[in-house]
Design a protein around this motif. Structure first.
Motif, short mmCIF file in Angstrom:
data_model
loop_
_atom_site.label_atom_id
_atom_site.label_comp_id
_atom_site.label_asym_id
_atom_site.label_seq_id
_atom_site.Cartn_x
_atom_site.Cartn_y
_atom_site.Cartn_z
N GLU A 234 8.47 7.28 5.40
CA GLU A 234 7.01 7.24 5.35
C GLU A 234 6.47 8.37 4.48
O GLU A 234 6.98 9.49 4.49
N VAL A 235 5.45 8.05 3.72
CA VAL A 235 4.75 9.05 2.90
C VAL A 235 3.43 9.38 3.58
O VAL A 235 2.70 8.48 4.00
N ARG A 236 3.15 10.67 3.66
CA ARG A 236 1.94 11.11 4.34
C ARG A 236 1.07 11.89 3.35
O ARG A 236 1.53 12.82 2.69
N ILE A 237 -0.21 11.49 3.26
CA ILE A 237 -1.13 12.07 2.29
C ILE A 237 -2.20 12.87 3.03
O ILE A 237 -2.84 12.37 3.96
N ALA A 238 -2.41 14.12 2.61
CA ALA A 238 -3.43 14.98 3.20
C ALA A 238 -4.77 14.71 2.51
O ALA A 238 -4.88 14.82 1.29
N VAL A 239 -5.78 14.34 3.29
CA VAL A 239 -7.10 14.10 2.74
C VAL A 239 -7.90 15.40 2.78
O VAL A 239 -7.93 16.09 3.80
N GLN A 240 -8.53 15.72 1.65
CA GLN A 240 -9.34 16.94 1.57
C GLN A 240 -10.79 16.65 1.94
O GLN A 240 -11.13 15.49 2.22
N ASP A 241 -11.64 17.68 1.91
CA ASP A 241 -12.99 17.51 2.46
C ASP A 241 -14.03 17.15 1.41
O ASP A 241 -15.12 17.70 1.38
N TRP A 242 -13.69 16.18 0.53
CA TRP A 242 -14.68 15.62 -0.38
C TRP A 242 -14.29 14.19 -0.70
O TRP A 242 -13.16 13.74 -0.46
N ALA A 243 -15.24 13.45 -1.27
CA ALA A 243 -15.12 12.00 -1.39
C ALA A 243 -14.01 11.56 -2.34
O ALA A 243 -13.25 10.63 -2.03
N SER A 244 -13.92 12.17 -3.52
CA SER A 244 -12.92 11.70 -4.50
C SER A 244 -11.50 11.89 -3.98
O SER A 244 -10.60 11.11 -4.32
N SER A 245 -11.29 12.92 -3.14
CA SER A 245 -9.96 13.11 -2.55
C SER A 245 -9.63 11.95 -1.61
O SER A 245 -8.50 11.44 -1.61
N LEU A 246 -10.61 11.51 -0.83
CA LEU A 246 -10.39 10.37 0.07
C LEU A 246 -10.11 9.10 -0.71
O LEU A 246 -9.18 8.35 -0.38
N ILE A 247 -10.90 8.86 -1.78
CA ILE A 247 -10.69 7.65 -2.58
C ILE A 247 -9.31 7.67 -3.24
O ILE A 247 -8.61 6.66 -3.27
N SER A 248 -8.90 8.84 -3.76
CA SER A 248 -7.56 8.94 -4.35
C SER A 248 -6.48 8.65 -3.33
O SER A 248 -5.51 7.94 -3.62
N ALA A 249 -6.65 9.18 -2.12
CA ALA A 249 -5.67 8.93 -1.05
C ALA A 249 -5.60 7.45 -0.73
O ALA A 249 -4.51 6.89 -0.52
N TRP A 250 -6.74 6.78 -0.69
CA TRP A 250 -6.75 5.34 -0.43
C TRP A 250 -6.05 4.57 -1.55
O TRP A 250 -5.30 3.63 -1.30
N ILE A 251 -6.32 4.96 -2.80
CA ILE A 251 -5.68 4.28 -3.94
C ILE A 251 -4.17 4.41 -3.84
O ILE A 251 -3.42 3.43 -3.98
N TYR A 252 -3.67 5.64 -3.58
CA TYR A 252 -2.23 5.85 -3.44
C TYR A 252 -1.68 5.03 -2.27
O TYR A 252 -0.59 4.46 -2.36
N GLN A 253 -2.43 4.99 -1.17
CA GLN A 253 -1.97 4.25 0.01
C GLN A 253 -1.84 2.76 -0.29
O GLN A 253 -0.85 2.12 0.10
N ILE A 254 -2.80 2.20 -1.00
CA ILE A 254 -2.76 0.77 -1.33
C ILE A 254 -1.62 0.46 -2.28
O ILE A 254 -0.85 -0.49 -2.05
N LEU A 255 -1.48 1.26 -3.33
CA LEU A 255 -0.44 0.98 -4.33
C LEU A 255 0.96 1.12 -3.73
O LEU A 255 1.83 0.28 -3.99
N LEU A 256 1.18 2.16 -2.95
CA LEU A 256 2.50 2.36 -2.35
C LEU A 256 2.80 1.31 -1.29
O LEU A 256 3.90 0.78 -1.21
N SER A 257 1.80 0.98 -0.47
CA SER A 257 2.03 0.06 0.65
C SER A 257 2.15 -1.39 0.22
O SER A 257 2.90 -2.16 0.82
N GLU A 258 1.41 -1.78 -0.82
CA GLU A 258 1.33 -3.20 -1.17
C GLU A 258 2.13 -3.57 -2.42
O GLU A 258 2.54 -4.72 -2.56
N LEU A 259 2.35 -2.62 -3.32
CA LEU A 259 3.10 -2.92 -4.54
C LEU A 259 4.51 -2.37 -4.52
O LEU A 259 5.40 -2.92 -5.16
N LEU A 260 4.73 -1.27 -3.77
CA LEU A 260 6.06 -0.65 -3.73
C LEU A 260 6.70 -0.73 -2.35
O LEU A 260 7.82 -0.24 -2.16
N ASP A 261 6.02 -1.31 -1.37
CA ASP A 261 6.56 -1.48 -0.01
C ASP A 261 7.00 -0.16 0.60
O ASP A 261 8.07 -0.08 1.22
N ILE A 262 6.19 0.86 0.46
CA ILE A 262 6.47 2.17 1.06
C ILE A 262 5.38 2.45 2.08
O ILE A 262 4.19 2.46 1.74
#
Length: 854
Positions: A67-95
């Motif tokens: 499992e890969v764990r992403i730390a979300v920081q206290d601003w919006a672009s950090s959250l959006i980046s974390a979501w993008i990484y989560q979607i790409l890894l979970s749905e395209l790379l099966d991680i």
């Protein structure tokens, strides 16, 4: 969320559940206005948090990655980046990916390790992380790895593998983390960041001189009167109004003990905000110290605002309650800007881009206008990196916090970076593993570059959707739509072989065949065991030594254990058992026969030479036990160093979508152990072959040659097939075909070997039974003169004090009647002195009587 194929249910409080629980791309596949793409193939991969398979698919053999764990920081672009990484890894790379917010999830109403805040959060919670740069989360993940622990969403301590955004002011801290060895520089995220000072458009329109630091410097009174301080709802109701229903600023007092309301600077429809000139900033009272107010951010952020104000002679100060620099939290900053818009009050605020809330005011009179400061220089940037670290910016010592006038320049655009914990790189790092099976997470995240306008596009879409969606829904839909619309840019950066679909490489025919032959082999050996037990008193079996036959059968059963287990299921346990039983089985089968034949051959040679032969049965037992013990020690060492495990084979087939064929097979990490196994079996087979050759002239009743030769031949053929068919042509087999063929060969080889070895014995037993059922004396007395005669060699085993307890066999020549002699030999009679008489019968040519006697 009409039109999506995602599942959305009505929850408590009238909220809709997250329609993207199954996956971003799959949810969009049902919308008519969305072009279907090949990547909308299956649900996201399950994480440890998923209790069932309703909203996800379980990892395949080859995608069972850490499992890969992403730390979300206290601003919006950090959250959006974390979501993008989560979607790409979970749905395209099966991680599997989860997010770390640094929050007490139980207080949020979720259970420990829940989805709160994740892109796939069923309740669509929208939250930010609690820290700006929690490098300690990455350090914890690395220390856990060193202690052979894994950082997951179920870990007791907060840990993470990725910090999505490292802004310019945290470069020094990033370098320190890299120097300590627990962080890898993830390079640029792809888009740029910039910080600076902003004021509303209506303020600039009233006084254009304020757009530059030239119009801000020097005039203390002007700053104090232009930029007043905002006050909280609670403070307003305490000091400036009783907040009755007719108050145009506040419709009511804040709820008592409600931190959110009491500390708010703006609440839509309830408190419009209020700005005042504090007594200490009244220039009539304090002409030399009065200052205006500006809004600073957290000292953990990349803000040098205090330094810039001080050294540019601008009489402005921040009066927040967050940190030594008296900054404000992000939510407070946005509330103050909304209050300024609502009351048309002037405000100067340190802020940054990209940021979602800037788009809230785009096109209004409160639109963000950037204020110019001295042009940034190399010297200024280097000084900030070297001396204006987070530790110094948050120092309680004001002199340390202000630094030097060198750091008073404006901010310049910079590439935002990401940081990756070294624990993530080592999660699936195995040089012996097939590259197709290694986790691509580290390399993908490190090299991924998002387009420069990604945040602008998502933020704009988010604000448009927020007019008809709740914030959590709007942000998720905007992120998912951007990924769908830019899928070509993303897939160009995917590792080779992704995205992929899966196919099982194992052959059903081979699997079934392996199971059938394993069962048949067990039944055949069981039948042989039954016959041996029933005929254990028969003369020929007694001469062949029933105990040795039992050991041969035990070896056959041992060999079948592993092949049968692997035939039914391939796992680490069955592979390890198979590696033991395969070589241990052939040892137990061959070694007793080898010892017996070697001893009989030597006995016959000594008897023919009329020489004494000492035989200690305990020594023979030691030979057998020593051989087995040596093999066991070898297997223990191999298991400790490199145990046989269920390995995964994988091959990629190119097409419109990559297809990965995968399967399991048993193998050691290093091929040397397979070579040694074959060598050990080859040594046993060679020794047995030599002994068979030596015993070709042995007495028929003791001659194992025919049965053993067939047995050795079958073992030789099976070992040769395993070397040629499996080891040499392994690359031609897919997945578990390798182990199924090996299991089938072991089962068939053991069965054939036992049939050869015991088959010829059973035939001889039946032949002797028919022979002795007739008149044996008549058969013996009516031999043809040119045929063979039955000669007897009596070997006396003497155990007395003169031999030190050892057995002494003395050979002599004597003719006796066959029936009487054989029966006497079977009963092993003892004389008055305690000697045991054993008779050895040999078929010899009548033409060589003198030579034989000699």
């Amino acid at each position: 969320m009409s039109g999506t194929s995602g599942i959305s249910r009505c929850m408590e409080g009238g909220r809709c559940s997250n329609p993207f629980q199954n996956g971003c791309l799959q949810a969009l596949s049902g919308r008519k206005d969305i072009k279907s793409i090949q990547h909308m193939i299956h649900k996201r991969v399950c994480t440890a948090q998923d209790r069932d398979d309703e909203n996800c698919h379980r990892p395949s053999l080859s995608t069972n990655h850490a499992e890969v764990r992403i730390a979300v920081q206290d601003w919006a672009s950090s959250l959006i980046s974390a979501w993008i990484y989560q979607i790409l890894l979970s749905e395209l790379l099966d991680i599997p990916v989860t997010l770390e917010f640094g929050l007490d999830k139980e207080k949020l109403g979720g259970t420990k390790g829940s989805f709160v805040g994740d892109f796939y959060d069923p309740s669509t919670e929208f939250i930010y992380g609690q820290k700006s740069y929690p490098f300690e989360y990455l350090k914890k993940a690395t220390s856990m790895m060193e202690n052979e622990e894994v950082c997951t969403s179920t870990s007791n301590e907060r840990c993470a593998h990725i910090l999505p955004e490292i802004w310019d002011g945290a470069d020094t801290d990033l370098q320190m983390a890299k120097d300590e060895g627990y962080v890898h520089d993830g390079s640029s995220v792809g888009y740029m960041g910039r910080m600076g000072f902003y004021m509303p458009k209506f303020t600039v329109e009233k006084d254009p001189s304020l757009i530059s630091y030239f119009g801000l410097r020097g005039d203390r009174r002007k700053m104090a009167e232009t930029f007043k301080a905002p006050i909280t709802w609670k403070q307003y109701c305490q000091d400036y109004s009783d907040c009755d229903a007719f108050d145009e600023v506040a419709n009511r007092p804040p709820i008592s003990n409600s931190t959110d309301e009491e500390n708010s600077y703006y609440v839509e429809g309830l408190y419009k905000g209020f700005f005042v000139q504090l007594e200490e900033n009244n220039c009539d009272i304090n002409p030399n110290t009065c200052k205006g107010h500006f809004v600073d951010g957290s000292c953990e952020w990349t803000t040098y605002a205090s330094t810039q104000m001080f050294y540019n002679n601008i009489s402005l100060a921040s009066y927040g309650s967050n940190g030594p620099n008296k900054g404000y939290t992000f939510s407070q900053m946005i509330q103050i800007w909304r209050a300024a818009q609502s009351t048309k009050s002037n405000v100067l605020m340190w802020f940054y881009t990209p940021e979602i809330d800037i788009y809230e005011f785009e096109g209004t009179d409160a639109e963000f206008q950037r204020v110019l400061f001295p042009v940034p220089s190399s010297e200024c940037q280097e000084y900030r990196k070297d001396f204006m670290t987070i530790e110094n910016r948050c120092s309680l010592n004001e002199t340390v916090r202000l630094g030097s006038d060198v750091a008073s320049c404006d901010y310049q655009s910079f590439a935002i970076k990401k940081a990756i914990s070294s624990a993530m790189r080592n999660n699936d790092d195995n040089e012996n593993m097939n590259p197709l099976l290694q986790s691509p997470a580290f390399d993908f995240i490190k090299t991924l570059r998002l387009p420069s306008l990604v945040m602008d596009d998502i933020f704009l879409s988010w604000k448009q959707l927020s007019k008809i969606r709740a914030n959590g829904h709007a942000a998720r839909e905007a992120t998912c739509l951007w990924i769908h619309n830019n899928i070509d840019v993303i897939t160009e950066q995917l590792p080779y072989g992704y995205p992929r679909e899966f196919a099982d490489a194992s052959s059903t025919t081979l699997h079934v065949s392996a199971m059938i032959f394993a069962i048949v082999a067990i039944l055949v050996i069981s039948f042989i065991t039954y016959i041996v037990h029933q005929w254990r008193e028969r003369l020929m079996l007694t001469l062949w030594n029933v105990d040795i036959l039992i050991w041969v059968l035990v070896g056959a059963y041992t060999a079948l254990i592993g092949s049968t287990l692997v035939a039914f299921r391939i796992s680490n346990v069955t592979c390890m058992i198979s590696s033991w039983t395969s070589i241990l089985g052939i040892t137990i089968q061959l070694v007793p026969i080898i010892i017996k034949i070697g001893t009989v051959n030597k006995l016959i040679r000594e008897a023919r030479m009329m020489r004494p032969f000492e035989l200690n049965p305990k020594v023979l037992d030691r030979y057998f036990l020593g051989s087995v013990l040596a093999i066991v020690i070898y297997l223990v060492i191999v298991t400790a160093i490199d145990p046989s495990k269920a390995r995964i084979s994988a091959k990629i087939v190119e097409g419109d979508l990559f297809t990965l064929t995968e399967g399991q097979y048993c193998s050691h990490s290093h091929e040397i152990w397979h070579t040694i196994d074959h060598a050990i079996c080859g040594i046993f087979i060679l020794i047995a072959s030599l002994l068979v050759f030596q015993s070709r002239d042995c007495f028929e009743e003791f001659n194992e040659g025919q049965g053993l030769s067939l047995m050795v031949y079958s073992f030789f053929v099976i070992q040769l097939l395993k070397i040629i068919v499996l080891d040499v042509t392994l690359s031609y087999f897919n997945g578990s075909e390798y182990s199924y063929i090996e299991s089938l060969l072991d089962s068939v080889g053991t069965m054939i070997a036992m049939c050869f070895y015991f088959g010829q014995k059973f035939i001889k037993v039946l032949s002797h039974f028919r022979l002795f059922s007739n008149n044996s004396q008549s058969s013996a007395s009516q031999r043809p003169s040119g045929g063979t005669c039955m000669r007897t060699m009596r070997v006396q085993v003497q155990t007395n004090s003169n031999t030190g307890g050892a057995a002494q066999i003395v050979g002599s020549s004597k003719e006796e009647e066959p029936d009487e002699f054989l029966m006497n030999s079977l009963n092993l009679p003892t004389n008055s002195e305690g000697d045991v008489s054993m008779s050895v019968v040999s078929n010899m040519s009548s033409e060589s009587d003198d030579e034989s006697s000699e």
